[in-house]
Design a protein around this motif. Sequence first.
Motif, PDB file in Angstrom:
ATOM      1  N   SER A   1       0.857  -1.184   0.000  1.00  0.00           N
ATOM      2  CA  SER A   1       0.000   0.000   0.000  1.00  0.00           C
ATOM      3  C   SER A   1       0.876   1.210   0.000  1.00  0.00           C
ATOM      4  N   LYS A   2       0.462   2.229  -0.726  1.00  0.00           N
ATOM      5  CA  LYS A   2       1.287   3.422  -0.793  1.00  0.00           C
ATOM      6  C   LYS A   2       1.229   4.194   0.507  1.00  0.00           C
ATOM      7  N   SER A   3       0.093   4.130   1.176  1.00  0.00           N
ATOM      8  CA  SER A   3      -0.051   4.955   2.352  1.00  0.00           C
ATOM      9  C   SER A   3       0.092   4.190   3.651  1.00  0.00           C
TER      10      SER A   3
ATOM     11  N   GLY B   1      14.667   9.473  -5.637  1.00  0.00           N
ATOM     12  CA  GLY B   1      14.470  10.895  -5.877  1.00  0.00           C
ATOM     13  C   GLY B   1      13.644  11.518  -4.764  1.00  0.00           C
ATOM     14  N   ASP B   2      13.598  12.835  -4.775  1.00  0.00           N
ATOM     15  CA  ASP B   2      12.854  13.568  -3.740  1.00  0.00           C
ATOM     16  C   ASP B   2      11.382  13.165  -3.706  1.00  0.00           C
ATOM     17  N   SER B   3      10.762  13.449  -2.588  1.00  0.00           N
ATOM     18  CA  SER B   3       9.329  13.215  -2.456  1.00  0.00           C
ATOM     19  C   SER B   3       8.563  14.092  -3.451  1.00  0.00           C
ATOM     20  N   GLY B   4       7.620  13.496  -4.148  1.00  0.00           N
ATOM     21  CA  GLY B   4       6.757  14.253  -5.050  1.00  0.00           C
ATOM     22  C   GLY B   4       7.283  14.406  -6.462  1.00  0.00           C
ATOM     23  N   VAL B   5       8.429  13.784  -6.793  1.00  0.00           N
ATOM     24  CA  VAL B   5       8.950  13.938  -8.160  1.00  0.00           C
ATOM     25  C   VAL B   5       8.212  13.029  -9.152  1.00  0.00           C
ATOM     26  N   GLY B   6       7.447  12.079  -8.627  1.00  0.00           N
ATOM     27  CA  GLY B   6       6.636  11.238  -9.523  1.00  0.00           C
ATOM     28  C   GLY B   6       7.123   9.803  -9.654  1.00  0.00           C
ATOM     29  N   LYS B   7       7.846   9.309  -8.685  1.00  0.00           N
ATOM     30  CA  LYS B   7       8.370   7.926  -8.756  1.00  0.00           C
ATOM     31  C   LYS B   7       7.231   6.906  -8.830  1.00  0.00           C
ATOM     32  N   THR B   8       6.275   7.049  -7.930  1.00  0.00           N
ATOM     33  CA  THR B   8       5.168   6.087  -7.905  1.00  0.00           C
ATOM     34  C   THR B   8       4.341   6.184  -9.177  1.00  0.00           C
ATOM     35  N   CYS B   9       4.094   7.404  -9.626  1.00  0.00           N
ATOM     36  CA  CYS B   9       3.314   7.594 -10.854  1.00  0.00           C
ATOM     37  C   CYS B   9       4.014   6.953 -12.049  1.00  0.00           C
ATOM     38  N   LEU B  10       5.334   7.119 -12.109  1.00  0.00           N
ATOM     39  CA  LEU B  10       6.093   6.535 -13.216  1.00  0.00           C
ATOM     40  C   LEU B  10       5.982   5.011 -13.191  1.00  0.00           C
TER      41      LEU B  10
ATOM     42  N   PHE C   1      -2.441   6.550 -14.958  1.00  0.00           N
ATOM     43  CA  PHE C   1      -1.839   7.690 -14.267  1.00  0.00           C
ATOM     44  C   PHE C   1      -2.571   7.942 -12.969  1.00  0.00           C
ATOM     45  N   LEU C   2      -1.799   8.059 -11.890  1.00  0.00           N
ATOM     46  CA  LEU C   2      -2.376   8.295 -10.571  1.00  0.00           C
ATOM     47  C   LEU C   2      -2.687   9.781 -10.405  1.00  0.00           C
ATOM     48  N   ALA C   3      -3.839  10.182 -10.838  1.00  0.00           N
ATOM     49  CA  ALA C   3      -4.213  11.591 -10.677  1.00  0.00           C
ATOM     50  C   ALA C   3      -4.851  11.778  -9.304  1.00  0.00           C
TER      51      ALA C   3
ATOM     52  N   ALA D   1      10.521   5.646  -0.781  1.00  0.00           N
ATOM     53  CA  ALA D   1       9.922   6.883  -0.259  1.00  0.00           C
ATOM     54  C   ALA D   1      10.941   8.003  -0.409  1.00  0.00           C
ATOM     55  N   GLY D   2      10.484   9.147  -0.906  1.00  0.00           N
ATOM     56  CA  GLY D   2      11.414  10.257  -1.107  1.00  0.00           C
ATOM     57  C   GLY D   2      11.657  11.090   0.137  1.00  0.00           C
ATOM     58  N   GLN D   3      10.811  10.922   1.138  1.00  0.00           N
ATOM     59  CA  GLN D   3      10.957  11.736   2.343  1.00  0.00           C
ATOM     60  C   GLN D   3      12.229  11.373   3.097  1.00  0.00           C
TER      61      GLN D   3
ATOM     62  N   SER E   1      -5.288  13.382  -5.364  1.00  0.00           N
ATOM     63  CA  SER E   1      -4.488  13.788  -4.210  1.00  0.00           C
ATOM     64  C   SER E   1      -3.215  12.951  -4.080  1.00  0.00           C
ATOM     65  N   PHE E   2      -2.159  13.613  -3.649  1.00  0.00           N
ATOM     66  CA  PHE E   2      -0.834  13.010  -3.544  1.00  0.00           C
ATOM     67  C   PHE E   2      -0.700  12.288  -2.205  1.00  0.00           C
ATOM     68  N   ILE E   3      -0.467  10.979  -2.268  1.00  0.00           N
ATOM     69  CA  ILE E   3      -0.243  10.197  -1.052  1.00  0.00           C
ATOM     70  C   ILE E   3       1.204   9.739  -1.072  1.00  0.00           C
ATOM     71  N   SER E   4       1.989  10.217  -0.131  1.00  0.00           N
ATOM     72  CA  SER E   4       3.411   9.925  -0.118  1.00  0.00           C
ATOM     73  C   SER E   4       3.671   8.462   0.243  1.00  0.00           C
ATOM     74  N   THR E   5       4.663   7.881  -0.423  1.00  0.00           N
ATOM     75  CA  THR E   5       5.034   6.485  -0.143  1.00  0.00           C
ATOM     76  C   THR E   5       5.620   6.363   1.261  1.00  0.00           C
ATOM     77  N   VAL E   6       5.228   5.306   1.942  1.00  0.00           N
ATOM     78  CA  VAL E   6       5.771   5.021   3.266  1.00  0.00           C
ATOM     79  C   VAL E   6       6.777   3.884   3.120  1.00  0.00           C
TER      80      VAL E   6
HETATM   81  N1  LIG Z   1       1.791  17.278 -13.849  1.00  0.00           N
HETATM   82  C1  LIG Z   1       2.345  16.121 -13.504  1.00  0.00           C
HETATM   83  N2  LIG Z   1       2.123  15.682 -12.270  1.00  0.00           N
HETATM   84  C2  LIG Z   1       2.692  14.516 -11.924  1.00  0.00           C
HETATM   85  C3  LIG Z   1       3.494  13.764 -12.829  1.00  0.00           C
HETATM   86  N3  LIG Z   1       3.922  12.650 -12.197  1.00  0.00           N
HETATM   87  C4  LIG Z   1       3.418  12.724 -10.957  1.00  0.00           C
HETATM   88  N4  LIG Z   1       2.652  13.827 -10.788  1.00  0.00           N
HETATM   89  C5  LIG Z   1       1.955  14.239  -9.562  1.00  0.00           C
HETATM   90  O1  LIG Z   1       2.957  14.482  -8.568  1.00  0.00           O
HETATM   91  C6  LIG Z   1       2.485  14.043  -7.304  1.00  0.00           C
HETATM   92  C7  LIG Z   1       3.488  13.123  -6.666  1.00  0.00           C
HETATM   93  O2  LIG Z   1       3.611  11.936  -7.418  1.00  0.00           O
HETATM   94  P1  LIG Z   1       4.188  10.588  -6.786  1.00  0.00           P
HETATM   95  O3  LIG Z   1       4.444   9.661  -7.925  1.00  0.00           O
HETATM   96  O4  LIG Z   1       3.303  10.081  -5.715  1.00  0.00           O
HETATM   97  O5  LIG Z   1       5.558  11.100  -6.143  1.00  0.00           O
HETATM   98  P2  LIG Z   1       6.692  10.255  -5.443  1.00  0.00           P
HETATM   99  O6  LIG Z   1       8.011  10.647  -6.023  1.00  0.00           O
HETATM  100  O7  LIG Z   1       6.361   8.796  -5.467  1.00  0.00           O
HETATM  101  O8  LIG Z   1       6.634  10.793  -3.946  1.00  0.00           O
HETATM  102  P3  LIG Z   1       7.050  10.033  -2.583  1.00  0.00           P
HETATM  103  O9  LIG Z   1       6.189   8.817  -2.521  1.00  0.00           O
HETATM  104  O10 LIG Z   1       6.762  10.996  -1.466  1.00  0.00           O
HETATM  105  O11 LIG Z   1       8.509   9.724  -2.672  1.00  0.00           O
HETATM  106  C8  LIG Z   1       1.114  13.388  -7.522  1.00  0.00           C
HETATM  107  O12 LIG Z   1       0.118  14.306  -7.134  1.00  0.00           O
HETATM  108  C9  LIG Z   1       1.066  13.144  -9.005  1.00  0.00           C
HETATM  109  O13 LIG Z   1      -0.259  13.206  -9.502  1.00  0.00           O
HETATM  110  C10 LIG Z   1       3.693  14.277 -14.155  1.00  0.00           C
HETATM  111  O14 LIG Z   1       4.369  13.697 -15.006  1.00  0.00           O
HETATM  112  N5  LIG Z   1       3.092  15.469 -14.430  1.00  0.00           N
END
Ligand SMILES: Nc1nc2c(ncn2[C@@H]2O[C@H](COP(=O)(O)OP(=O)(O)OP(=O)(O)O)[C@@H](O)[C@H]2O)c(=O)[nH]1
Length: 170
Positions: A13-15, A67-76, A85-87, A118-120, A89-94
């Motif tokens: 689970s991501k959260s 990479g840093d938290s929020g850079v999009g690792k989980t989405c990628l 695509f995980l659109a 987790a990027g945190q 609210s952003f739930i940070s990986t634990v």
């Molecule tokens: N616009 C845009 N938003 C993106 C993209 N990839 C991710 N996001 C958004 O960025 C936010 C963070 O994405 P995550 O994939 O959860 O980030 P993360 O790097 O896994 O973060 P941690 O789990 O905290 O390490 C989410 O709200 C996504 O919807 C992208 O390519 N474009």
Amino acid sequence: MSRKKTMKGKGSSKSSTSSPNNNKDTGKSGRGIGASAPSNGVVYPSRPSLSNSGEFYDIAFKVMLVGDSGVGKTCLLVRFKDGAFLAGSFISTVGIDFRNKVLNIDALKVKLQIWDTAGQERFRSVTHAYYRDAHALLLLYDVTNKASFDNIKPPDIKTNHRNSVTECVP
Ligand SMILES: Nc1nc2c(ncn2[C@@H]2O[C@H](COP(=O)(O)OP(=O)(O)OP(=O)(O)O)[C@@H](O)[C@H]2O)c(=O)[nH]1
């Protein structure tokens, strides 16, 4: 020819680190081959194996998303694995999580076990422990956030894991 089965990754689970699910292609800390595989982590073509999803593969690689938290690792990772695509609210990986994907490359079935860290900062010591035996680290940053690029330090990774990282490709 003998065929062996890899250890099953438990639910992820991501959260939360405590809510299991039935997706056999995902896992969490210490549950995948990264925790139990031989030191080089590679399964060679002469010994086909069965992935957790029931797919046979010839060779396996462990890949880390860093990479840093929020850079999009989980989405990628979700995009690569499931095409979605995980659109929202952003739930940070634990902690850490992984997903498997088997690709057909040059008549070989290549299994990628991709670890989403987790990027945190507070999880750094946990996630760094999983770099060991990785075949590749993907260093990710957000093109709209310069700090997330500046925070990438491949030389540090090279220094701290001197035998596990042989080459950095920009
Ligand atoms: N616009 C845009 N938003 C993106 C993209 N990839 C991710 N996001 C958004 O960025 C936010 C963070 O994405 P995550 O994939 O959860 O980030 P993360 O790097 O896994 O973060 P941690 O789990 O905290 O390490 C989410 O709200 C996504 O919807 C992208 O390519 N474009």
